[in-house]
Design a protein around this motif. Structure first.
Motif, short mmCIF file in Angstrom:
data_model
loop_
_atom_site.label_atom_id
_atom_site.label_comp_id
_atom_site.label_asym_id
_atom_site.label_seq_id
_atom_site.Cartn_x
_atom_site.Cartn_y
_atom_site.Cartn_z
N LEU A 72 -63.84 -8.59 -14.27
CA LEU A 72 -64.40 -7.42 -13.60
C LEU A 72 -64.63 -6.36 -14.66
O LEU A 72 -63.78 -6.15 -15.53
CB LEU A 72 -63.41 -6.87 -12.57
N SER A 73 -65.76 -5.68 -14.60
CA SER A 73 -66.03 -4.63 -15.58
C SER A 73 -66.56 -3.39 -14.87
O SER A 73 -66.91 -3.43 -13.70
CB SER A 73 -67.03 -5.12 -16.63
N GLY A 74 -66.60 -2.27 -15.60
CA GLY A 74 -67.12 -1.02 -15.05
C GLY A 74 -66.17 -0.36 -14.08
O GLY A 74 -66.60 0.42 -13.23
N ILE A 75 -64.89 -0.62 -14.19
CA ILE A 75 -63.91 -0.03 -13.28
C ILE A 75 -63.55 1.36 -13.79
O ILE A 75 -63.25 1.55 -14.97
CB ILE A 75 -62.63 -0.90 -13.22
N SER A 76 -63.60 2.34 -12.90
CA SER A 76 -63.21 3.69 -13.29
C SER A 76 -62.72 4.47 -12.08
O SER A 76 -62.92 4.06 -10.94
CB SER A 76 -64.39 4.44 -13.93
N ILE A 120 -54.25 -10.51 -10.80
CA ILE A 120 -55.13 -9.64 -11.59
C ILE A 120 -54.39 -9.24 -12.86
O ILE A 120 -53.23 -8.84 -12.80
CB ILE A 120 -55.53 -8.40 -10.77
N GLU A 121 -55.08 -9.37 -13.98
CA GLU A 121 -54.51 -8.93 -15.26
C GLU A 121 -55.49 -8.00 -15.95
O GLU A 121 -56.69 -8.27 -15.93
CB GLU A 121 -54.21 -10.14 -16.16
N PRO A 122 -55.06 -6.91 -16.52
CA PRO A 122 -53.67 -6.50 -16.48
C PRO A 122 -53.26 -6.15 -15.06
O PRO A 122 -54.08 -5.76 -14.25
CB PRO A 122 -53.62 -5.26 -17.38
N ALA A 123 -51.97 -6.36 -14.76
CA ALA A 123 -51.47 -6.03 -13.43
C ALA A 123 -51.60 -4.53 -13.23
O ALA A 123 -51.13 -3.75 -14.06
CB ALA A 123 -50.02 -6.47 -13.29
N VAL A 124 -52.28 -4.13 -12.18
CA VAL A 124 -52.46 -2.70 -11.91
C VAL A 124 -52.05 -2.40 -10.48
O VAL A 124 -52.16 -3.23 -9.60
CB VAL A 124 -53.92 -2.24 -12.13
N SER A 125 -51.53 -1.21 -10.28
CA SER A 125 -51.14 -0.75 -8.96
C SER A 125 -51.15 0.76 -8.99
O SER A 125 -51.50 1.37 -10.00
CB SER A 125 -49.75 -1.27 -8.60
N GLU A 126 -50.75 1.36 -7.91
CA GLU A 126 -50.70 2.82 -7.89
C GLU A 126 -49.65 3.36 -8.85
O GLU A 126 -49.66 4.52 -9.21
CB GLU A 126 -50.45 3.31 -6.47
N ASN A 127 -48.73 2.51 -9.28
CA ASN A 127 -47.69 2.94 -10.21
C ASN A 127 -47.97 2.54 -11.65
O ASN A 127 -47.31 2.99 -12.57
CB ASN A 127 -46.33 2.37 -9.80
N GLN A 133 -55.61 0.38 -17.94
CA GLN A 133 -55.98 0.83 -19.28
C GLN A 133 -57.35 0.24 -19.60
O GLN A 133 -57.49 -0.97 -19.64
CB GLN A 133 -54.95 0.36 -20.31
N GLY A 134 -58.36 1.07 -19.77
CA GLY A 134 -59.70 0.57 -20.03
C GLY A 134 -60.51 0.49 -18.76
O GLY A 134 -60.17 1.07 -17.73
N THR A 135 -61.60 -0.29 -18.80
CA THR A 135 -62.52 -0.36 -17.67
C THR A 135 -62.74 -1.78 -17.17
O THR A 135 -63.69 -2.04 -16.44
CB THR A 135 -63.88 0.25 -18.05
#
Length: 108
Positions: free
Chosen positions: A9-13, A43-50, A54-56
């Motif tokens: 996935l790209s363009g995440i902001s 999903i890697e990197p693992a992301v959550s509200e906490n 890092q990056g897009t």
């Protein structure tokens, strides 16, 4: 049985620069748990509200259930911790092809 696959996935902001302090969380779900269970999507990197992204970009990894075939719709939802306009979802199909498995026989 199919090996684990991945999609980038790209363009995440979080949105405009004035929202750069917001945190992004990403979740992916399956439309058919019999073919690809949602708990077999990571999903890697693992992301959550906490844990902020890092990056897009991020990568979705998924594994079909054994001996399954068919089309699944994977829905990816990105949410930031803003008070409004904080959610977007995109979906895409994943086709798992049937594999011809040779017959077996048990002779006592």
């Amino acid at each position: 049985n199919s090996p684990e696959r991945s999609i980038t996935l790209s363009g995440i902001s979080v949105g405009p620069n004035d929202q750069s302090q917001q945190i992004v969380g990403i979740v992916a779900t399956s439309s058919n748990e019999l073919i690809i269970a949602s708990n077999k999507i990571r999903i890697e990197p693992a992301v959550s509200e906490n844990t902020p992204l890092q990056g897009t970009s991020a990568t979705i990894f998924y594994s079909p259930n054994p001996n399954s075939s068919g089309t699944v719709i994977i829905t990816v939802t990105v949410r930031d911790n803003g008070s409004n306009n904080n959610l977007i979802s995109k979906s895409f199909p994943v086709v798992i092809l049937d594999v011809n498995t040779p017959p077996t026989i048990n002779i006592p």
